[in-house]
Design an enzyme around this catalytic site. Structure first.
Site, PDB file in Angstrom:
ATOM      1  N   CYS A 120      11.910  35.755  11.283  1.00 12.33           N
ATOM      2  CA  CYS A 120      11.615  35.896  12.837  1.00 12.33           C
ATOM      3  C   CYS A 120      12.703  35.384  13.418  1.00 12.33           C
ATOM      4  O   CYS A 120      13.931  34.983  13.648  1.00 12.33           O
ATOM      5  CB  CYS A 120      10.895  34.755  12.704  1.00 12.33           C
ATOM      6  N   PRO A 121      12.426  35.929  15.099  1.00 14.76           N
ATOM      7  CA  PRO A 121      13.205  35.389  16.132  1.00 14.76           C
ATOM      8  C   PRO A 121      14.159  33.861  16.269  1.00 14.76           C
ATOM      9  O   PRO A 121      15.196  34.208  16.105  1.00 14.76           O
ATOM     10  CB  PRO A 121      12.374  36.339  17.034  1.00 14.76           C
TER      11      PRO A 121
END
Length: 603
Positions: A120-121
């Site tokens: 995820c970011p």
């Protein structure tokens, strides 16, 4: 049961073609397989196989008496036979095909060995929650799984070449671009982290049906020989499968690589102020001035401000371009980001430079045709050179100055906000942080706030961190004060939410919001909006863009610390009270007390 595609063809394309197709259909139905058959002959092609059908197929049967084009089946197991074989004993032909495609058949019929990657970011909560979801889903289905986690702290549980070699299926659950080059020849399925968190077993089941062989390209397509183009086509398909816009995914790839620079730089600057305050008292806040050159505080400030902060815009732009155009886009993107700093266009210019570099290099990749012997020059020489030239000229002569003027105007507006306007902006950023707790809207608020650090605007990041801490802290407090509104499992989970909350990991509230979104999410949005509004209206400033409660103990890291703590407490209390009002009391069975219950007959 296997998914099979077939082609039948005979010299005349009439009787044997259709008889062979019909025999295969009947035999496949009896065996429980899914079969799609294309017939080719003098009357034309009928029931033409689609790209999706081919991609989902475990194996291919070519029951033909004439040569047919096999290029579209690259990477698939192909069984060759004649039309007579299909007509005489289609069952035996299917059995032979099943034996030839044993690995694919095993992926459908027997226990799978699943490998995967989650990312995820920020590389924190969603990454590990998605990995747990996939591993739990595999166990539920009776399969084995090994999932690699990729995030801002590096890769964990790394897949070895042996793990990949014996894998039957590869599942990528990621919200950022992931390098798939290790999985060439494997059946790969790409989705986002949220489906894996919600139902890992369903993701693996969908992967069995929809995974495609990575690295197989349709010959004859536009520039199919270009590995960069193939990778981008796969990335575009992955974005579509995950239900995530490609624009957002490219931006978040850049943000995820930028965050370590921003966090490291911000914490070093905060430490510099702390050391300066210890050495020089109240004057330590000016540790960046030249008269303190050579001191430890001044040195740390230079490392953080000139080193880490000086790199975060080029890294942001470079990895946006990398997400779009793979490695050839990295140099043009980073150089464009550096020029954004040179022209004063800051993070806005860096974002523009990243997308400009990525799509320019991708267009060059498709457009430039070279002999196969010279193809190696494209990613190492031609694409970086032309991409950098194009982006550089545009940034220097077209984009840089207008965007710099816009950023200057935005900075002046933010710095000149009155209390009321600042409170409204803080409430907006705060509400966005709680709206999807780690999703696109949350990340938009955080990216906007961190981007302004380069322009020395520290108010928005203070509001976003206060608002991001509030949701899990409120749920922790609510599970203590209003225990009868939560199940026993939720009460236990509330303790973990509290730890995540003080660490500024908003995703700790996701399990509660998923179970009762209509009551939980509005409660959290209200509290986060209050926290953000108070923080901005009180003029709180934060020089460390992450760290939660731990950075509050660093002198001068937060301006107006008492009001900042008050903002976090007020937001937490508002959300807690709303949760107590909106959520219904539960009985011993975990159902609302207001729910209708069947009366129990007396003895």
């Amino acid at each position: 049961m296997a998914q099979i595609v077939a082609v039948t063809a005979c010299p005349t394309g009439i009787a044997h073609t259709f008889m062979a197709a019909e025999s295969l259909r009947r035999a496949a139905t009896q065996a429980g397989h899914t079969l799609h058959v294309e017939t080719q002959g003098s009357v034309g092609t009928q029931d033409t196989l689609t790209a999706a059908q081919i991609a989902q197929a475990d194996l291919v049967i070519l029951a033909t008496d004439v040569a047919v084009d096999e290029s579209r089946f690259a990477g698939k197991t192909i069984v060759h036979a004649g039309t007579q074989d299909a007509m005489r004993d289609p069952g035996a032909l299917l059995a032979r095909a099943g034996s030839a495609g044993a690995p694919a058949a095993a992926a459908q019929a027997g226990p799978l060995h699943v490998v995967g990657i989650t990312a995820c970011p920020t590389g924190i909560a969603h990454t590990f929650m998605a990995a747990e979801g996939l591993e739990g889903g595999a166990r539920k289905l009776g399969y084995t799984a090994k999932i690699e986690t990729q995030g801002s702290v590096g890769a964990g549980n790394t897949l070895t070449p042996d793990d990949i070699a014996r894998a039957d299926l590869v599942v990528i659950a990621a919200d950022t671009n992931v390098d798939l080059s290790r999985f060439t020849g494997k059946r790969v399925y790409v989705t986002g982290t949220k489906p894996a968190i919600k139902d890992g077993a369903a993701v693996i089941t969908a992967a069995q049906a929809q995974a495609t062989v990575h690295g197989a390209s349709a010959a004859g397509g536009a520039d199919a020989s270009s590995p960069d183009y193939v990778a981008q086509a796969a990335a575009a398909k992955a974005a579509k499968n995950a239900g995530t816009p490609a624009f957002y995914k490219h931006l978040m790839t850049g943000v995820s690589h930028m965050l370590p620079f921003v966090v490291a730089g911000g914490l070093l600057i905060a430490l510099a102020f702390a050391i300066g305050s210890f050495q020089f008292g109240d004057q330590g806040i000016f540790i960046y001035e030249d008269k303190y050159a050579g001191t430890l505080g001044n040195t740390l400030f230079k490392i953080g401000a000139n080193g880490a902060f000086g790199l975060f815009v080029p890294v942001l732009a470079g990895y946006i371009a990398f997400s779009i155009a793979d490695r050839p886009g990295l140099a043009p993107g980073m150089i464009g980001g550096f020029l954004a700093g040179l022209t004063g266009s800051g993070f806005l210019g860096g974002i523009i430079a990243g997308f400009l570099a990525g799509y320019l290099v991708l267009w060059l990749t498709r457009s430039i045709k070279l002999p196969r012997t010279l193809e190696g020059l494209k990613p190492t020489l031609i694409l970086p050179l032309l991409g950098t030239l194009g982006v550089g000229l545009l940034m220097m002569f077209v984009i840089g100055k207008p965007v710099a003027a816009a950023l200057t105007g935005l900075t002046a507006w933010l710095q000149g906000l009155g209390n009321t306007s600042a409170a409204l902006l803080g409430a907006l950023l705060g509400g966005m942080m709680a709206f999807d707790m780690g999703g696109p809207i949350n990340k938009a608020a955080y990216t906007f706030s961190t981007g302004l650090l380069g322009a020395k605007v520290y108010g928005p990041i203070a509001a976003t961190m206060a608002a991001g801490m509030t949701p899990p802290l409120a749920l922790f407090l609510a599970t203590l004060v209003f225990k009868n509104r939560f199940t026993k499992d939720e009460v236990e989970a509330g303790k973990a939410a509290g730890v995540l909350g003080i660490s500024f990991i908003t995703e700790g509230a996701i399990p509660f919001a998923a179970r009762d979104p209509l009551r939980v999410i509005p409660s959290l949005i209200a509290g986060s909006a209050v926290a953000g509004a108070i923080s901005m209206a009180a003029g709180c400033l934060l020089r460390a863009p992450h760290g939660g409660i731990f950075v509050l103990f660093i002198p001068n890291a937060v301006t107006n610390l008492p009001m900042y703590v008050a903002a976090i407490v007020a937001g937490t209390v508002v959300s807690t009270l709303l949760l107590g009002v909106l959520k219904q009391p539960l009985g011993e069975d975990g159902l609302p007390l207001s729910a209708a219950r069947t009366p129990v007959a007396a003895d």
